[in-house]
Motif scaffolding. Structure first.
Motif, PDB file in Angstrom:
ATOM      1  N   ALA A  73      67.656  15.929  97.007  1.00  0.00           N
ATOM      2  CA  ALA A  73      67.085  14.633  97.372  1.00  0.00           C
ATOM      3  C   ALA A  73      65.564  14.693  97.386  1.00  0.00           C
ATOM      4  CB  ALA A  73      67.617  14.187  98.742  1.00  0.00           C
ATOM      5  N   GLY A  74      64.999  15.811  97.846  1.00  0.00           N
ATOM      6  CA  GLY A  74      63.551  15.938  97.884  1.00  0.00           C
ATOM      7  C   GLY A  74      62.940  15.940  96.495  1.00  0.00           C
ATOM      8  N   VAL A  75      63.568  16.637  95.560  1.00  0.00           N
ATOM      9  CA  VAL A  75      63.084  16.664  94.179  1.00  0.00           C
ATOM     10  C   VAL A  75      63.155  15.265  93.581  1.00  0.00           C
ATOM     11  CG1 VAL A  75      63.416  17.664  91.892  1.00  0.00           C
ATOM     12  CG2 VAL A  75      63.855  19.042  93.932  1.00  0.00           C
ATOM     13  N   TYR A  76      64.271  14.606  93.788  1.00  0.00           N
ATOM     14  CA  TYR A  76      64.423  13.236  93.284  1.00  0.00           C
ATOM     15  C   TYR A  76      63.339  12.328  93.855  1.00  0.00           C
ATOM     16  CZ  TYR A  76      66.154   8.440  93.333  1.00  0.00           C
ATOM     17  OH  TYR A  76      66.244   7.082  93.224  1.00  0.00           O
ATOM     18  N   MET A  77      63.066  12.466  95.156  1.00  0.00           N
ATOM     19  CA  MET A  77      62.067  11.603  95.791  1.00  0.00           C
ATOM     20  C   MET A  77      60.676  11.819  95.197  1.00  0.00           C
ATOM     21  SD  MET A  77      59.518  11.588  98.371  1.00  0.00           S
ATOM     22  CE  MET A  77      59.903  12.817  99.606  1.00  0.00           C
ATOM     23  N   VAL A  78      60.291  13.072  94.979  1.00  0.00           N
ATOM     24  CA  VAL A  78      58.974  13.350  94.395  1.00  0.00           C
ATOM     25  C   VAL A  78      58.881  12.768  92.983  1.00  0.00           C
ATOM     26  CG1 VAL A  78      57.419  15.182  93.599  1.00  0.00           C
ATOM     27  CG2 VAL A  78      58.556  15.394  95.814  1.00  0.00           C
ATOM     28  N   CYS A  79      59.938  12.905  92.188  1.00  0.00           N
ATOM     29  CA  CYS A  79      59.921  12.348  90.828  1.00  0.00           C
ATOM     30  C   CYS A  79      59.919  10.820  90.860  1.00  0.00           C
ATOM     31  CB  CYS A  79      61.116  12.864  90.038  1.00  0.00           C
ATOM     32  SG  CYS A  79      61.079  14.648  89.732  1.00  0.00           S
ATOM     33  N   LEU A  80      60.662  10.243  91.789  1.00  0.00           N
ATOM     34  CA  LEU A  80      60.670   8.789  91.937  1.00  0.00           C
ATOM     35  C   LEU A  80      59.279   8.269  92.268  1.00  0.00           C
ATOM     36  CD1 LEU A  80      62.179   6.043  92.354  1.00  0.00           C
ATOM     37  CD2 LEU A  80      62.501   6.748  94.738  1.00  0.00           C
ATOM     38  N   LEU A  81      58.548   9.016  93.084  1.00  0.00           N
ATOM     39  CA  LEU A  81      57.210   8.609  93.510  1.00  0.00           C
ATOM     40  C   LEU A  81      56.124   9.177  92.600  1.00  0.00           C
ATOM     41  CD1 LEU A  81      57.596   9.001  97.389  1.00  0.00           C
ATOM     42  CD2 LEU A  81      58.027   6.983  95.961  1.00  0.00           C
ATOM     43  N   SER A  82      56.477   9.487  91.364  1.00  0.00           N
ATOM     44  CA  SER A  82      55.475   9.997  90.423  1.00  0.00           C
ATOM     45  C   SER A  82      54.279   9.055  90.274  1.00  0.00           C
ATOM     46  CB  SER A  82      56.119  10.274  89.058  1.00  0.00           C
ATOM     47  OG  SER A  82      56.732   9.106  88.523  1.00  0.00           O
ATOM     48  N   PRO A  83      54.435   7.710  90.359  1.00  0.00           N
ATOM     49  CA  PRO A  83      53.239   6.861  90.309  1.00  0.00           C
ATOM     50  C   PRO A  83      52.265   7.136  91.448  1.00  0.00           C
ATOM     51  CG  PRO A  83      55.209   5.561  89.881  1.00  0.00           C
ATOM     52  CD  PRO A  83      55.674   6.912  90.337  1.00  0.00           C
TER      53      PRO A  83
END
Length: 687
Positions: free
Chosen positions: A271-281
């Motif tokens: 979930a943490g990896v997904y969150m960082v990629c989701l917040l790439s902007p």
């Protein structure tokens, strides 16, 4: 089929199964409860692949479905919504595929457990929370799913709640995650304070305008976007067991093995990896935060790989392997290769779930023994398990031939990460170079401990017929050397260690075979779409790369030696493990018996538990005792209700002494009263 009508079914199907099995499991019975939860997960899995195929090959565009309003207070607006883009489409198939196979696998693994409806309800609840997380359209729903998987993991890790160790492990996971979640909540508050919205769609276009701006606090100007991203990443550190907040992960092995596969393979820890990629902007305009992510990820990859070298519990070795692979994903995101991080998340789900469920098959076949020092020679008795775990080992070690670009799943994703770290380091220097060096070193260590597990478990002399596996120093060193449901009093008393190992039933082997297929082909099939020439069309607007971010382009033009370096270090790790555990069988036990400095350091997990016990835990207990015994009991209660009650009681006891029951005592008191009144009257009259 319309994706907009399918996605709600995918998300809420597991919730329906969890509700039915959880509330009505006793009435429905074990078989019906298992059938409902597993059937709904299979349905979600099939529909997820349909939606993913429409995205990958059918030209499906991103969309957001608003289900219902949630909180509307001033500028704070949050709706129950479902967002579908490339990131959520990938996570849908990862979560539902692994969860569906874990549900099916659990039919065999938990066959003797008396609480099957409760177990399957927890599994489905966990899956629903994760699906809510990965389809969130704003931070509020993201936080709902974030806390939901934390709650479900607490329930699953402590499933055998009658065991003190399971209770302690579930509480530890819950508390450590609360530390990270506190930072996560502060990050969400910071985002709302800065941008006046928590919804992703209106938020992301505003980020570039805030780049370089800050706010004054305590005499220092804090970069606004960096601050928000660092706080949000603290939440990711807890959920994804990164350095400093990793201590809950190995203890989570107290849960049943299917739980380990579900939590550590494809869902909660990613979930943490997904969150960082989701917040790439956001992270693209937060250079300090990206360096923090890179550094923590690299240190975690190295730390967990070293600890995995010295563990003897088969599940704990794989758990630390998960921790190390998550480090790879984070430093990939930290250097700007978000697509590579998601690619490794995708491939890792297959081979890590395969390894965990394969370990469960070994434990089942060994009558619930988890200590690898009590195994050996199992390839003859568990041929299917041996074959699929060998595939999983080849996948996690990244075995492949660079020249022809042919290999197992981990070969494509891990090598891309290492090449991206090199490209970022070559371009910008700093922590990216450190991540590259650590990535290569950790690749060699990964190969060593992975093949160590394979050799100790399946090769060498059989040690399961007697107790010689426990050397003098470690007869009781591993307190968790047995799978916990061996102690759950489920009728396993007839399973003596002298019994021969046996292969698992077909219901457990089918998920292993399916995952093995993924571990072989997932990288080859999807490499172009995730990190290759088709990545721009596949990811569309789901992942943002700043105009100056050319990491992946440069990674594709790596020098020849770099393409071969991961394979060389992995083969060195394989050769080292083969020499220590096959050629010189017993050498590993002798190294452990010597209790050298490095072995002791790695075996005791860098002494983090002892350090936290000596500092944070003791300080917290001391402060708790002070506030409780002094502040609460002595000051608040002592001066407050307890003090007033004590004074009232003392006054009452003294006044009670006047009530003797003798008439002359009362007459004497009355006489004293009259005399007192007369004295007062005379004094007042004279005045």
């Amino acid at each position: 089929m319309n994706a907009q009508s399918l996605v709600p079914v995918i998300v809420f199907g597991p919730l329906v199964g969890a509700t039915l099995a959880g509330l009505f499991g006793r009435r429905l019975g074990d078989t019906i409860s298992q059938a409902i939860t597993t059937g709904l997960l299979m349905l979600s899995c099939v529909l997820s692949w349909v939606v993913f195929s429409q995205w990958a090959w059918g030209g499906l565009e991103p969309f957001t479905l608003t289900l219902a309003p949630f909180i509307h207070v001033g500028d704070f607006i949050s709706n129950w919504s479902i967002r579908l883009d490339a990131l959520s489409a990938v996570m849908l198939i990862v979560v539902t595929t692994v969860s569906a196979l874990v549900h099916l696998y659990s039919w065999g693994y938990m066959a003797e457990d008396p609480s099957k409806p409760r177990f399957f309800a927890y599994l489905s609840l966990f899956t629903f929370a994760m699906l809510a997380l990965v389809t969130a359209a704003d931070f509020m729903q993201l936080f709902f799913g974030w806390e939901g998987v934390g709650l479900a993991s607490y329930l699953l890790i402590g499933f055998w709640f009658h065991k003190p160790s399971a209770n302690a492990a579930s509480i530890k996971a819950f508390v450590v995650n609360r530390v990270g979640d506190f930072g996560f909540a502060l990050g969400i508050m910071t985002v709302f304070w800065q941008f006046h919205t928590i919804q992703f769609a209106p938020l992301f276009p505003q980020i570039a305008g805030m780049a370089g701006k800050g706010w004054l606090f305590a005499g220092h100007v804090w970069p606004a976007v960096d601050l928000a991203c660092v706080l949000l990443f603290i939440g990711a550190m807890g959920k994804s067991a990164q350095f400093f907040l990793h201590t809950w992960l190995p203890d989570a092995m107290e849960g049943p093995t299917p739980v380990s596969a579900l939590i550590h393979a494809a869902t909660m820890v990613t979930a943490g990896v997904y969150m960082v990629c989701l917040l790439s902007p956001m992270f693209e305009y937060a250079p300090v935060a990206k360096q923090v992510v890179t550094l923590i990820g690299a240190v975690t990859a190295l730390f967990a790989a070293t600890v995995g070298l010295a563990q003897n519990d088969i599940k704990r070795v794989i758990a630390y392997s998960t921790c190390s692979q998550l480090g790879y994903m984070f430093f990939a995101a930290g250097v700007g290769a978000y697509q590579a991080a998601m690619f490794h998340l995708f491939t890792h789900a297959f081979f890590k779930a395969l390894l965990f469920l394969g370990a469960g098959s070994v434990i089942h076949g060994m009558h619930h023994e988890q200590d690898m020092r009590k195994m050996g020679g199992l390839w003859k008795y568990l041929p299917v398990t041996y074959a699929v775990m060998t595939i999983g080992t080849l996948a996690i070690t990244g075995f492949g031939i660079p020249g022809v670009e042919l290999g197992f799943a981990g070969f494509y994703s891990k090598d891309t990460i290492i090449e991206a770290a090199y490209a970022a380091g070559h371009e910008h220097g700093g922590v990216a170079y450190f991540a590259f060096i650590v990535g290569l070193l950790a690749a060699g260590l990964t190969a060593f401990y992975s093949w160590r597990l394979a050799f100790m478990t399946f090769h060498g002399h059989a040690k399961w017929g007697h107790d010689e596996a426990h050397d003098a120093h470690g007869a009781h060193a591993d307190a968790h050397a047995h799978d916990d449901h061996a102690h759950a009093d489920h009728g396993h008393d007839d399973h003596a260690h002298g019994h021969k190992p046996h292969e698992s039933p077909l219901v457990m082997l089918v998920p292993l075979i399916v995952l093995a297929i993924g571990a072989v082909f997932a990288g080859f099939v999807f490499v172009e779409k995730f990190v290759g020439d088709e990545r721009a069309e596949f990811w569309k607007a789901a992942i943002f790369n700043a105009p100056a971010n050319h990491v992946l382009e440069h990674a594709h033009h790596s020098p020849e030696w770099l393409m071969w370096a991961p394979l060389v270090v992995s083969m060195a790790g394989l050769a080292g493990a083969f020499y220590v555990y096959i050629v010189k069988e017993g050498m590993g036990a002798r190294i452990a018996a010597n209790k050298g400095i490095l072995w002791t350091f790695f075996y005791n997990k860098w002494f983090f538990d002892e350090l936290y016990e000596a500092t944070i835990v003791r300080l917290t207990k001391f402060l708790g005792d002070v506030f409780w015994k002094v502040g609460d009991q002595k000051i608040i209660d002592g001066l407050g209700p307890d003090g007033v009650a004590a004074v009232s009681s003392a006054v009452g006891k003294q006044a009670g002494k006047l009530q003797t029951g003798f008439l002359y005592h009362y007459a004497f008191v009355m006489l004293l009263g009259v005399a007192g009144l007369l004295t007062f009257a005379l004094v007042a009259w004279q005045a």
